[in-house]
Design an enzyme around this catalytic site. Sequence first.
Site, PDB file in Angstrom:
ATOM      1  CG  ASN A 185     -87.181 -83.053 -28.264  1.00 38.59           C
ATOM      2  OD1 ASN A 185     -86.261 -83.672 -27.735  1.00 38.59           O
ATOM      3  ND2 ASN A 185     -87.504 -81.827 -27.906  1.00 38.59           N
TER       4      ASN A 185
ATOM      5  CG  PHE B  61     -84.924 -74.214 -33.699  1.00 42.80           C
ATOM      6  CD1 PHE B  61     -85.647 -73.054 -33.503  1.00 42.80           C
ATOM      7  CD2 PHE B  61     -83.555 -74.105 -33.866  1.00 42.80           C
ATOM      8  CE1 PHE B  61     -85.013 -71.811 -33.474  1.00 42.80           C
ATOM      9  CE2 PHE B  61     -82.916 -72.877 -33.845  1.00 42.80           C
ATOM     10  CZ  PHE B  61     -83.651 -71.726 -33.642  1.00 42.80           C
ATOM     11  CB  CYS B  62     -88.327 -79.665 -31.265  1.00 44.17           C
ATOM     12  SG  CYS B  62     -89.814 -78.857 -30.669  1.00 44.17           S
ATOM     13  CG  ASN B  63     -81.941 -80.753 -33.304  1.00 44.50           C
ATOM     14  OD1 ASN B  63     -81.186 -81.413 -32.610  1.00 44.50           O
ATOM     15  ND2 ASN B  63     -81.965 -80.864 -34.620  1.00 44.50           N
TER      16      ASN B  63
END
Length: 844
Positions: free
Chosen positions: A137, A442-444
């Site tokens: 992100n 995982f902010c992806n």
Amino acid sequence: MDPNKEEFLKEFGADYGYPNGPKTIDEIRATEFKRLNGLVYLDHAGATLYSELQMEAVFKDLATNVYGNPHSQSDSSYATCDIVREARQQVLDYFNASPKEYKCIFTSGATAALKLVGEAFPWSDQSCFMYTMENHNSVLGIREYALSQGSAAFAIDIEESLDHSRGNLMSVKVSQHQIQRRNEARFFEKEPTGGAYNLFAFPSECNFSGLRFSLDLVKIIKEDSDRILEGSPFCSGRWMVLIDAAKGCATQTLDLSKHPADFVVISFYKLFGYPTGLGALIARNDAAKLLKKTYFSGGTVAASIADTDFIKRRQEIEELFEDGTTSFLSIASIRHGFKMLNSLTMPSISRHTTSLTTYVRKMLLALKHENGASVCTLYRSDNVKVVCHGWGPIISFNLRRPDNSWFGYREVEKLASLSQIQLRVRNIEWERTLGFPQTGCFCNPGACAKYLGLSHSDLLSNIEAGHVCWDDYDVVNGKPAGAVRVSFGYMSTYEDAKMAYLLWMWLLKFIDFVRTSFVSLPNQIGRYHLRERPSSFLNEGPRKLLAGGVFLKSITIYPIKSCAGFSAASWPLSSTGLQYDREWLLKSLTGDILTQKKVPEMCLISTSIDLHQGILFVESPRCKERLQINFKSNTCNGSTGEDFHIHGQRYEGRSYNNEVNIWFSQAVGQPCCLLRCSMSNYYLNNSRCVGMRRDVQSRLNFVNEAQFLLISKESVSDLNDRISSNMKNSALGVAVQVNPMRFRPNLVISGGEPYAEDGWRTLKIGDNCFTSQGGCNRCQMINLVNEGGQMQKSNEPLATLASYRRVKGKILFGILLRYETADEVEQETNSWLQVGQEIHPNSF
């Protein structure tokens, strides 16, 4: 030696454990990670661990040297400047980057480095920001700068293919997603001329799947963009390349002399655990000079005049972009981390972590259910043609049931967190506690959607259903919304890897045990109630179940949310439930609602109410005086109060005077204020808060889910029998006996069979009617117990409940109730509950 480890070493012995290093892995763990004795840590992708010898060197350095502000002119300042200069060179050396070509700009982390590039990049309406789907992100955030400046942005997937026209050489193919723009009219005024600057961003290693992108992409994009972007209006622009190396550079060499990226971002805690809050932007000199900085600060200007528009910026790249005083003590400490990494060498670290990852991946893929169905679905691109340079030490996966449906990652996480005792029972020689792997996306989001097969409509429907980052919605519309991730670091061991595998083996056995021994039966309206199988009362009617009668044994009111309650022989009802129940709460000065999850000592605050006097009495072992609050008089401040949300519901709370707030601040050990729920009517409407609560039209005070929690004494008794049996079988000593009050119920009933309440649709207590809203989902809070004024935590009773009270990822115990008032608006009622009243249920 363990025969399994012997087999492992036969296959991986040449790569595992640094056989040619200054220390073996066992010596490293024994001397530098003594604190890991009894702990398995599996989240190195989130943050790796610092070495104890590394920290000793840091402390010694700081204890024996004086480092001053580098912007001063003293001897201590000069010493700091020397240390910072050496640190910059160490960073460049780590990436084999010549100081003639690159500069190291220190930032507060990789995210800050990415932000710096995004806000200073020379965007124009002719520019483009291109990025791989697999990006954090923090990289995607650059898109906001590009779009706000009129630039285009789009994601791509990169594949390898054979180019027959070039002698069957491997060629890169780009699949472009839709172009994003915020000013279409401006774009179509003129075609890109090729003079604009474009930016391409990719990670050296995907933090979701572990995919390592080929670093050859740097030259391919910079030198061959015309061919691979053929047909795109941006094929002829000046391309610059950014590599997010925050995860990848911890276990893989990034040689900038061979792969001359324009920008590389890193965070040092990902490399060697400490320091946190420090990262760097490694920038090519010519690329850095293109960045247009607006803000100036101390340290970045040579001169400025306060009352006129004049500044003279510093010329050195590092000084120009490092606002204010750098974190020079943290910078001084990174040399000790690099010393540790360099002693092992990056190729050795890569081989070591790869051996562990390959072993666990192989073992997980071999897990099968009794019907032959695979247990684990691993997320990696073996079946996708991508520009791949191998795999990092990451394994992301989800677990499936025998019928191929998904276990939610939160469910797996909860079960794993309860596995400490069970793992010790089966592997007593290890006595290890699990530092659990990370779960989620995982902010992806791009990699998550790509590997989980989530379309735009899936993602939007998930958001509309209330799913956001870090919540508990793990399976939405039959598809997982995230995954479980295991990741290894340079100090990980075979024993860590084996424990990871055995955890999933234990979960598999646990799952099969629950599936074969217990059953969830759907009722007429789609809810689930639990019954143990076989059961003597499963097929018996409600009259048989209630032979001997069921009675109300106790009534408990909790005036202040998360504080201790008090029992009463009788108590009035209102449209909110028990009158004054959870009508008050404590809120921190930062706006957080205080609960026992955050402040366990809140259970030491005792309460009682005198209905005749209209006084709430509050006591705490930390306060000498007992607090008295007259709730019938207007003791709240004259302000209109403040709005806030709890579990999706909007509340208005009225505050108290400073004297009351000081008392509670002392009681909980932190500044806070007391708020009382106003008498305004707030009803939860499921159409506005999908998935948040099950109430359709009921007035609620500061509760989590419902007005009442009902617990059966017989169900608690059965639970205690199971805990005792588990303890005897495991030979772990005296069994824990759980009191019904551990569950913080409002109502405790006695009589009937254990868990008969699961099947109740409605019930009548005296002349008062209640509707069941289903089982109460239990969490780790019920494992906390107050012993002599100290909060103690164990695995029980949640561990035992998990073995037989699980439905669709939830561990249910007790039922939630709604009081059916005659009117829908709040009113004072003359209805009371009284201990000893008989309960008359209607079952499904």
